[in-house]
Design a protein around this motif. Structure first.
Motif, short mmCIF file in Angstrom:
data_model
loop_
_atom_site.label_atom_id
_atom_site.label_comp_id
_atom_site.label_asym_id
_atom_site.label_seq_id
_atom_site.Cartn_x
_atom_site.Cartn_y
_atom_site.Cartn_z
N GLY A 72 37.65 34.86 33.94
CA GLY A 72 36.63 34.65 32.90
C GLY A 72 35.22 34.77 33.45
N ALA A 73 34.98 34.18 34.62
CA ALA A 73 33.66 34.28 35.24
C ALA A 73 33.33 35.72 35.62
N LEU A 74 34.33 36.45 36.09
CA LEU A 74 34.11 37.86 36.43
C LEU A 74 33.79 38.69 35.19
N VAL A 75 34.44 38.37 34.08
CA VAL A 75 34.14 39.07 32.83
C VAL A 75 32.69 38.82 32.43
N ILE A 76 32.27 37.57 32.51
CA ILE A 76 30.88 37.24 32.17
C ILE A 76 29.92 37.96 33.11
N TYR A 77 30.25 38.03 34.37
CA TYR A 77 29.42 38.72 35.36
C TYR A 77 29.32 40.22 35.05
N MET A 78 30.46 40.84 34.74
CA MET A 78 30.49 42.29 34.56
C MET A 78 30.07 42.73 33.16
N LEU A 79 30.36 41.93 32.14
CA LEU A 79 30.11 42.33 30.76
C LEU A 79 29.38 41.22 29.99
N PRO A 80 28.13 40.96 30.31
CA PRO A 80 27.42 39.86 29.66
C PRO A 80 26.93 40.22 28.25
N THR A 81 27.86 40.71 27.42
CA THR A 81 27.56 41.00 26.02
C THR A 81 28.35 40.02 25.15
N PHE A 82 28.01 39.97 23.87
CA PHE A 82 28.49 38.89 23.01
C PHE A 82 30.01 38.72 23.02
N TRP A 83 30.77 39.73 22.63
CA TRP A 83 32.22 39.54 22.48
C TRP A 83 32.94 39.23 23.78
N PRO A 84 32.67 39.94 24.87
CA PRO A 84 33.33 39.56 26.12
C PRO A 84 32.98 38.14 26.58
N VAL A 85 31.72 37.76 26.43
CA VAL A 85 31.32 36.41 26.84
C VAL A 85 31.97 35.37 25.93
N LEU A 86 32.01 35.64 24.62
CA LEU A 86 32.65 34.70 23.70
C LEU A 86 34.12 34.49 24.06
N VAL A 87 34.84 35.58 24.27
CA VAL A 87 36.26 35.47 24.62
C VAL A 87 36.43 34.77 25.97
N ALA A 88 35.67 35.21 26.97
CA ALA A 88 35.80 34.62 28.30
C ALA A 88 35.45 33.14 28.29
N ASN A 89 34.37 32.77 27.63
CA ASN A 89 33.96 31.37 27.60
C ASN A 89 34.95 30.51 26.82
N THR A 90 35.55 31.08 25.79
CA THR A 90 36.56 30.34 25.03
C THR A 90 37.81 30.12 25.87
N VAL A 91 38.25 31.15 26.56
CA VAL A 91 39.43 31.00 27.43
C VAL A 91 39.13 30.02 28.55
N ILE A 92 37.93 30.08 29.11
CA ILE A 92 37.52 29.13 30.15
C ILE A 92 37.55 27.70 29.61
N ALA A 93 37.07 27.50 28.40
CA ALA A 93 37.07 26.16 27.80
C ALA A 93 38.49 25.66 27.60
N ILE A 94 39.38 26.54 27.18
CA ILE A 94 40.76 26.13 26.93
C ILE A 94 41.48 25.81 28.23
#
Length: 176
Positions: A72-94
């Protein structure tokens, strides 16, 4: 607990600041990401705790959650756009819901009940010390390299935390 705090603490509120100051997101976009991931993370707490109670593979659950957190952190690093960050941050929270009950269950499986209060206090002390350390390290990385590079700390600390978790022998944990 010290290392686990380093993994979890490298994101937290830093993500919001990064998205607004470096990626020029609006506060509304950040609010949506924070609200959706926070609510879904909250909804997952009880099922995560029940799953940890039911499993005989608590270490594996922590390792799996750490791998997902790192991805999830790598996704945020590589693709800091809305949908990837939303999905990554949600999975991280879960998956973040796994750590509290898993560490408590592993601690209970390693120490007799009469020692549990002292051990949980020690766990909390190491957790807070880890939070302080990662704040200093993240600040240094953000200042010296880039604010975006802070997200690379998560996979690094996840690997170290996985090694620490796997150093606890499975047989040493009383699953009952």
């Amino acid at each position: 607990n010290f290392l686990l705090a380093d993994v979890r603490g490298a994101l937290g509120p830093y993500l919001n600041v990064f998205l607004i100051t470096q990626q020029h997101w609006s506060q509304t976009e950040v609010g949506w990401v924070t609200a959706i991931s926070g609510l879904l993370g909250l909804a997952a707490q009880t099922p995560a705790g029940a799953a940890i109670d039911a499993t005989q593979h608590k270490r594996a659950a922590v390792v799996f959650a750490l791998v997902v957190l790192a991805i999830g952190a790598l996704v945020i690093y590589m693709l800091p756009t809305f949908w990837p960050v939303l999905v990554a941050n949600t999975v991280i929270a879960i998956v973040g819901d796994v750590f509290g009950p898993a560490v408590s269950a592993i601690t209970l499986g390693l120490y007799a009940r009469r020692h549990l209060a002292n051990r949980m206090g020690r766990n909390a002390a190491f957790d807070h010390a880890g939070n302080v350390m990662i704040a200093v390290v993240a600040g240094g990385v953000g200042y010296l390299l880039s604010q975006r590079a802070v997200f690379l700390l998560v996979p690094l600390f996840a690997l170290v935390t996985i090694a620490a978790m796997l150093s606890i022998p499975h047989a040493a944990i009383d699953q009952a």
